[in-house]
Design an enzyme around this catalytic site. Structure first.
Site, PDB file in Angstrom:
ATOM      1  N   THR A  43      28.383  38.843  51.245  1.00 53.73           N
ATOM      2  CA  THR A  43      29.726  39.325  51.564  1.00 53.73           C
ATOM      3  C   THR A  43      29.787  40.839  51.379  1.00 53.73           C
ATOM      4  OG1 THR A  43      30.549  38.998  49.306  1.00 53.73           O
ATOM      5  CG2 THR A  43      30.737  37.144  50.835  1.00 53.73           C
ATOM      6  N   GLY A  68      30.262  38.970  39.283  1.00 52.13           N
ATOM      7  CA  GLY A  68      30.996  39.158  38.040  1.00 52.13           C
ATOM      8  C   GLY A  68      32.353  38.483  38.075  1.00 52.13           C
ATOM      9  N   ASP A  69      33.177  38.788  37.076  1.00 53.07           N
ATOM     10  CA  ASP A  69      34.483  38.155  36.953  1.00 53.07           C
ATOM     11  C   ASP A  69      35.385  38.464  38.142  1.00 53.07           C
ATOM     12  OD1 ASP A  69      33.995  36.934  34.430  1.00 53.07           O
ATOM     13  OD2 ASP A  69      34.271  38.865  33.454  1.00 53.07           O
ATOM     14  N   GLY A  70      35.271  39.669  38.703  1.00 58.19           N
ATOM     15  CA  GLY A  70      36.076  40.015  39.873  1.00 58.19           C
ATOM     16  C   GLY A  70      35.716  39.178  41.084  1.00 58.19           C
ATOM     17  N   THR A  71      34.430  38.944  41.276  1.00 52.23           N
ATOM     18  CA  THR A  71      33.971  38.112  42.391  1.00 52.23           C
ATOM     19  C   THR A  71      34.449  36.674  42.231  1.00 52.23           C
ATOM     20  OG1 THR A  71      32.009  39.500  42.673  1.00 52.23           O
ATOM     21  CG2 THR A  71      31.920  37.304  43.633  1.00 52.23           C
ATOM     22  N   HIS A  73      37.078  35.727  40.512  1.00 57.15           N
ATOM     23  CA  HIS A  73      38.533  35.768  40.692  1.00 57.15           C
ATOM     24  C   HIS A  73      38.913  35.737  42.172  1.00 57.15           C
ATOM     25  CE1 HIS A  73      42.716  36.952  39.884  1.00 57.15           C
ATOM     26  NE2 HIS A  73      42.584  37.843  40.857  1.00 57.15           N
ATOM     27  N   ASP A 219      43.189  21.346  29.576  1.00 59.48           N
ATOM     28  CA  ASP A 219      44.159  20.578  28.789  1.00 59.48           C
ATOM     29  C   ASP A 219      45.537  20.521  29.446  1.00 59.48           C
ATOM     30  OD1 ASP A 219      44.958  23.183  28.454  1.00 59.48           O
ATOM     31  OD2 ASP A 219      45.009  23.145  26.258  1.00 59.48           O
ATOM     32  N   GLU A 277      40.973  42.168  36.970  1.00 56.61           N
ATOM     33  CA  GLU A 277      41.392  42.856  38.188  1.00 56.61           C
ATOM     34  C   GLU A 277      42.846  43.317  38.027  1.00 56.61           C
ATOM     35  OE1 GLU A 277      39.117  43.232  40.984  1.00 56.61           O
ATOM     36  OE2 GLU A 277      37.945  42.729  39.200  1.00 56.61           O
TER      37      GLU A 277
END
Length: 302
Positions: A43, A68-71, A73, A219, A277
């Protein structure tokens, strides 16, 4: 071992090509043995990533995301909208990789790929921000947002996750409390002052485990946390929150409640950090979507 007929492997083409090629050469041989037809897609932007998730998401049984976390997200914000959602497996490819830590994934690419093959699929709650998208890990304002904004990009390239802690120390010294109006499940209203407010689904921020008692990604609840000030005694309370017998109602520097739905309003408009982000602003109206996604956990992770 998990076996699939059709799968998609997505990776961020903006990442350094040499480092990315090395990760691909390690991960793909492991994963491809367990998916009969595995499509590999590079991408070029967050928008391209979301489009690929929407285009292929309902056609495949599993999507592997290297990033990473942005990807993660961005991918979740596309996949959460689909009616038929695939299983999601995440390989750590960023600085903090907080959600892979919650899933129990090793931070070594080869070990993580093998953990995805040997792991177990389990449901995961998702936080829905009214009219604005979704998050997996957290929605936050105050100290958490200021820390992200204050990270020096050159320092981040050089020191990686250490840059987050350097920024956090600088930000804590300059943090000023804000007043929050918090509405829990439409009925309970609290006025709280703090340097940071979090609505949490995951368990890690900046690689650090947040020791909130009962915090669990499946939960059916979100955990609302307000850190009232940035002094040492408050952070000692935070660190010791999940000790046996600890009553969070007795905490002086921490406010904690669980909620299916929460609205947070601020006196002045504030920038919001969602999963690392920053593109939203307060107020935030959030509800939990129980068991909305299925993700691959390390087989030993509860």
């Amino acid at each position: 071992m998990i076996q699939y007929n059709k799968g998609l492997f997505l990776y961020n083409g903006d990442a350094g090509p040499d480092q990315m090629n090395e990760k691909l050469s390690v991960a793909l041989p492991v994963l491809s043995q367990h998916v009969e037809e595995l499509r590999v897609v590079q991408t070029k932007s967050p928008e391209d990533l979301k489009e690929k998730c929407k285009e292929y998401g309902e056609e495949v049984e599993v999507i592997y995301i290297l990033g990473g976390d942005g990807t993660v997200h961005d991918s979740v914000n596309a996949l959460a909208q689909l009616e038929n959602r695939p299983v999601i497996g995440v390989l750590p490819g960023g600085t903090c990789n907080d959600f892979t830590r919650m899933l129990g994934m090793p931070q070594n690419i080869k070990a993580a790929a093998q953990a995805l093959v040997d792991g177990r699929v389990a449901p995961v709650d998702v936080g829905e921000i009214q009219n604005e998208g979704y998050f997996l890990n957290f929605w936050g304002i105050g100290l958490v947002t200021d820390t992200s904004l204050n990270i020096d990009p050159a320092q981040k390239d050089r020191f990686g996750v250490l840059s987050y802690f350097i920024s956090a120390v600088k930000t804590m010294n300059a943090s000023e409390p804000s007043r929050y109006k918090i509405t829990i499940d439409q009925d309970d209203v609290y006025e709280e002052e703090g340097v940071m407010a979090l609505v949490m689904n995951g368990q890690y921020i900046g690689t650090r485990y947040v020791p909130v008692p009962g915090l669990n990604v499946n939960d059916g609840k979100l955990d609302v946390l307000v850190v009232k000030n940035s002094n040492l005694s408050t952070f000692k309370e935070l660190i010791n929150m999940n000790q046996p017998g600890k009553d969070t109602d007795d905490l002086k520097g921490i406010f904690h409640r669980q909620a299916s739905e929460v609205k947070i309003e601020t006196e002045n408009e504030q920038e919001v950090d969602t999963d690392g982000e920053i593109y939203l602003k307060t107020p935030g109206h959030i509800k939990v979507l129980p068991n909305h996604l299925r993700m691959i956990f390390h087989q030993t992770q509860q």
